[in-house]
Write a protein that holds these residues in place. Structure first.
Motif, PDB file in Angstrom:
ATOM      1  N   UNK A 340      53.518 -42.495  -5.041  1.00 31.37           N
ATOM      2  CA  UNK A 340      52.558 -41.522  -5.565  1.00 31.37           C
ATOM      3  C   UNK A 340      51.629 -42.135  -6.604  1.00 31.37           C
ATOM      4  N   UNK A 341      52.158 -43.027  -7.435  1.00 30.60           N
ATOM      5  CA  UNK A 341      51.348 -43.619  -8.497  1.00 30.60           C
ATOM      6  C   UNK A 341      50.367 -44.659  -7.978  1.00 30.60           C
ATOM      7  N   UNK A 342      50.534 -45.105  -6.735  1.00 29.91           N
ATOM      8  CA  UNK A 342      49.658 -46.136  -6.173  1.00 29.91           C
ATOM      9  C   UNK A 342      48.532 -45.547  -5.338  1.00 29.91           C
ATOM     10  N   UNK A 343      48.518 -44.217  -5.189  1.00 28.11           N
ATOM     11  CA  UNK A 343      47.476 -43.537  -4.411  1.00 28.11           C
ATOM     12  C   UNK A 343      46.620 -42.711  -5.359  1.00 28.11           C
ATOM     13  N   UNK A 344      45.327 -42.935  -5.345  1.00 32.25           N
ATOM     14  CA  UNK A 344      44.418 -42.157  -6.187  1.00 32.25           C
ATOM     15  C   UNK A 344      43.976 -40.920  -5.424  1.00 32.25           C
ATOM     16  N   UNK A 345      44.351 -39.764  -5.935  1.00 34.83           N
ATOM     17  CA  UNK A 345      43.969 -38.499  -5.301  1.00 34.83           C
ATOM     18  C   UNK A 345      42.720 -37.965  -5.989  1.00 34.83           C
ATOM     19  N   UNK A 346      41.659 -37.819  -5.232  1.00 34.42           N
ATOM     20  CA  UNK A 346      40.390 -37.337  -5.769  1.00 34.42           C
ATOM     21  C   UNK A 346      40.086 -35.961  -5.206  1.00 34.42           C
ATOM     22  N   UNK A 347      39.770 -35.054  -6.091  1.00 28.99           N
ATOM     23  CA  UNK A 347      39.439 -33.681  -5.712  1.00 28.99           C
ATOM     24  C   UNK A 347      37.919 -33.564  -5.716  1.00 28.99           C
ATOM     25  N   UNK A 348      37.388 -33.034  -4.633  1.00 30.35           N
ATOM     26  CA  UNK A 348      35.932 -32.999  -4.508  1.00 30.35           C
ATOM     27  C   UNK A 348      35.289 -32.040  -5.493  1.00 30.35           C
ATOM     28  N   UNK A 349      36.057 -31.073  -5.971  1.00 26.19           N
ATOM     29  CA  UNK A 349      35.450 -30.026  -6.786  1.00 26.19           C
ATOM     30  C   UNK A 349      36.393 -29.640  -7.922  1.00 26.19           C
ATOM     31  N   UNK A 350      35.852 -29.405  -9.096  1.00 29.44           N
ATOM     32  CA  UNK A 350      36.651 -29.127 -10.288  1.00 29.44           C
ATOM     33  C   UNK A 350      37.534 -27.903 -10.130  1.00 29.44           C
ATOM     34  N   UNK A 351      37.056 -26.896  -9.431  1.00 28.86           N
ATOM     35  CA  UNK A 351      37.835 -25.669  -9.306  1.00 28.86           C
ATOM     36  C   UNK A 351      39.156 -25.926  -8.577  1.00 28.86           C
ATOM     37  N   UNK A 352      39.128 -26.871  -7.630  1.00 30.37           N
ATOM     38  CA  UNK A 352      40.351 -27.213  -6.913  1.00 30.37           C
ATOM     39  C   UNK A 352      41.365 -27.831  -7.867  1.00 30.37           C
ATOM     40  N   UNK A 353      40.909 -28.757  -8.702  1.00 34.90           N
ATOM     41  CA  UNK A 353      41.811 -29.367  -9.681  1.00 34.90           C
ATOM     42  C   UNK A 353      42.314 -28.319 -10.661  1.00 34.90           C
ATOM     43  N   UNK A 354      41.424 -27.419 -11.082  1.00 35.60           N
ATOM     44  CA  UNK A 354      41.808 -26.382 -12.038  1.00 35.60           C
ATOM     45  C   UNK A 354      42.878 -25.466 -11.444  1.00 35.60           C
ATOM     46  N   UNK A 355      42.736 -25.107 -10.172  1.00 39.35           N
ATOM     47  CA  UNK A 355      43.709 -24.234  -9.531  1.00 39.35           C
ATOM     48  C   UNK A 355      45.070 -24.922  -9.426  1.00 39.35           C
ATOM     49  N   UNK A 356      45.057 -26.188  -9.063  1.00 35.78           N
ATOM     50  CA  UNK A 356      46.317 -26.918  -8.898  1.00 35.78           C
ATOM     51  C   UNK A 356      46.998 -27.203 -10.232  1.00 35.78           C
ATOM     52  N   UNK A 357      46.197 -27.327 -11.301  1.00 37.36           N
ATOM     53  CA  UNK A 357      46.773 -27.652 -12.609  1.00 37.36           C
ATOM     54  C   UNK A 357      47.031 -26.423 -13.467  1.00 37.36           C
ATOM     55  N   UNK A 358      46.378 -25.295 -13.135  1.00 35.64           N
ATOM     56  CA  UNK A 358      46.658 -24.068 -13.862  1.00 35.64           C
ATOM     57  C   UNK A 358      45.664 -23.682 -14.936  1.00 35.64           C
TER      58      UNK A 358
END
Length: 615
Positions: A340-358
């Motif tokens: 998991x630490x060797x793969x960079x996960x990029x979210x195309x849009x901030x709202x997606x990251x916000x939803x996943x992080x809370x």
């Protein structure tokens, strides 16, 4: 030239570009330029090469004359990197855009005062006109009255403010402080309207090089064009950038188009970072915009690209993405995809990251307001920083007396030197400060769902911290009676957004702070621009993003770009072009089969590279 044509060693293909830049820096024939440098093209290397050339050929002359080379970066990380790579040479003055703007106007206190006087009067007159047309006693009216009062107080203080101050990295809460937006606007206006300032800049900085110019604030970019036109035979303005990598909305639209005839336009073609297959893809992504294409190094690996289109609902997305990583490990023979630490996960849009992080409610409330957007994503919005930089650290330090005291001495008016000096009883003043801290901690500890608004009212009651103007306006509105639909229409987008934000649980601020500081597992285009990673997974989900500015399904459907589609295209280009070895694209869609067909129609991907459903 096609990718297939690059069969012989070509690492020096773009050397002529660096030579062209050196010719532009000739003090006998200075010439300003715009360098087009796509993803992975070595833009920073060319910038540092230009600086090294100036240090070698013009360093002695610049030192004798007391001159420097100005380098303007977008981020502090980029600033620090260029300072390190130029060996901390004092003739290379590297600063962020806000620091650069402040160096232009610092000390022009009379001019700043008069500019603010005109600006504040215009704002007050506009608010008064709206108040005269509106209805009294409503929330909209309370907000306008509070805003008028705040601006009127600031206007009245102008003549007693002898020196204006500003910190590019701070919240600038003092009465004599300027905010970030004001500094950029002031610098742009002054540089365009005041010949004396242009002469000072010319005499101090005959070379001004701007990194990531596509995202540099338009007020500054416009002013630099004015400056260069006035002194074209004496200065060089060099803009380094790529409009396809434009992220922020406050840059200069169409930068690089319709440049003055005397500007050079060197162009880099080589991509040193990406494998051949990724370069083919990003060339396809941008071909409908500016026709710029890149070619790989002759030694570049082929690399791997795969697209996985999954249903947007009824699926365990965490498990799906883990399965995709396992599949990528198999087809690439790269077991690092399983780490998991060797793969960079990029979210195309901030709202997606916000939803996943809370912190999705926080972002949804504030991001739609244009004037908030850039500072919110940069972690510099005062209304949020009040909670993330003061309330949260104080709560975290509740069991650390020294940490609590440090925060209080730095930020609380209850423990300011003036408050302690004029207090009838200093011990009583200290007790009052401790009581204010205790009241806040009790509220936070006793109520996990406490809202930003409840905390704000607590702080306002105790006087624990100074409250930003936008939050003071919200306090005034909260005291007014609830209005009807007409009242809501009268309220500004800013005030409605702040009111919505204050109703959100405070605990969302911790995830937000982690995200904007770059410490989250997920990252977006902003956080990784200029960076590179061996294994990249780009996740797209219009459902999670709730159609929030970006529309990848519409992008894959073809047709002309509108504003949303153009933004999505740029963000997809930036994220895909981070990959050094292999790239996995994951799209969640309401109709995966339709998206798969559209993808193949675009020609971006080959049939064997597209999987509908899990592999």
């Amino acid at each position: 030239m096609t990718i297939e044509a690059a069969a012989v060693p070509n690492d020096e293909l773009d050397r002529h570009v660096d030579e062209e830049i050196k010719h532009c820096l000739d003090p006998q024939a200075p010439r300003s330029f715009f360098l087009f440098a796509g993803a992975g093209s070595g833009k920073t290397r060319s910038l540092v090469g230009a600086l090294d050339y100036l240090r070698d050929t013009a360093g002695a002359r610049l030192r004798v004359r007391g001159q420097k080379v100005a380098v303007v970066t977008y981020t502090k990380a980029a600033r620090d990197e260029i300072i390190r790579r130029t060996q901390f040479d004092p003739i290379i003055a590297v600063s962020t855009i806000h620091s650069f703007a402040w160096t232009l106007i610092e000390g022009f206190n009379h001019d700043i005062r008069e500019w603010l006087r005109v600006s504040l009067k215009a704002d007050i007159e506009d608010l008064q006109a709206k108040e005269a047309k509106g209805r009294a006693g409503t929330k909209a009216s309370a907000e306008r009255i509070a805003d008028i009062a705040s601006k009127t107080r600031r206007l009245a203080r102008l003549d007693t403010t002898k020196t204006f101050v500003y910190s590019p990295d701070g919240d600038n809460r003092g009465r004599d402080s300027l905010n970030h937006a004001e500094v950029l606007h002031l610098a742009g206006d002054f540089l365009k309207s005041k010949p004396v300032l242009r002469h000072i800049l010319r005499d101090g900085y005959p070379y001004i090089l701007v990194d990531e110019s596509q995202d540099t604030n338009r007020h500054i970019v416009e002013a630099l064009f004015t400056f260069q036109a006035a002194h074209k035979d004496e200065v060089v303005v060099g803009l380094f950038g790529d409009m396809m990598q434009r992220i922020y909305g406050d840059g200069q639209p169409g930068l690089g188009e319709n440049l003055p005839d005397d500007w050079a336009t060197p162009t880099k073609r080589l991509n040193f970072r990406c494998p051949r297959r990724v370069i083919e893809l990003i060339n396809k992504i941008r071909e409908s915009t500016d026709q710029q294409t890149q070619i790989p190094r002759s030694a570049a690996i082929d690399g791997h690209v795969r697209m996985f289109v999954l249903p947007s609902e009824g699926i365990d997305k965490v498990a799906a993405e883990k399965a995709i990583c396992a599949h990528m490990a198999a087809i690439t023979a790269d077991q690092e995809w399983l780490d998991e630490d060797a793969v960079k996960v990029l979210i195309l849009e901030h709202r997606m990251a916000a939803l996943r992080m809370g912190f999705d409610d926080l972002l949804a409330a504030l991001y739609p307001v244009t004037q908030f957007r850039t500072s919110l994503l940069d972690g510099a919005l005062p209304a949020v920083n009040f909670f993330s930089n003061l309330i949260l650290p104080l709560w975290d330090a509740k069991d650390d007396k020294f940490g609590t005291a440090r925060i209080m001495r730095a930020a609380s008016p209850l423990l300011s030197p003036s408050a302690l000096k004029h207090a009838p009883d200093q011990f009583e003043q200290l007790a009052r400060a401790q009581a204010a801290v205790d009241a806040l901690i009790a509220l936070l500890d006793g109520n996990p769902s406490v809202t930003f608004g409840e905390i704000l009212h607590n702080v306002a009651k105790t006087g624990l911290f100074p409250i930003p103007d936008t939050l003071n306006v919200a306090l005034a509105a909260a005291a007014a009676e609830a209005g009807d639909a007409e009242d809501e229409q009268e309220r500004s987008d800013r005030d409605k957004a702040i009111a919505e934000f204050l109703a959100i649980p405070f605990l969302q601020v911790r995830a937000y702070a982690k995200y904007v500081s770059g410490k989250a597992r997920f990252d977006t285009h902003q956080g990784v621009k200029g960076l590179e990673f061996p294994r990249v997974m780009v996740v797209m989900d219009d459902h999670e993003a709730r159609g929030f500015l970006f529309k990848y399904e519409k992008l894959f459907g073809g047709g002309a770009d509108d504003g949303q589609t153009a933004s999505t295209r740029r963000l997809l280009y930036v994220t895909c072009s981070r990959a050094e070895r292999s790239l996995a694209l994951v799209a969640y869609a309401a109709n995966p089969a339709r998206i798969g067909d559209q993808l193949l129609t675009t020609g971006w991907l080959k049939p064997e590279e597209v999987s509908i459903g899990l592999p």
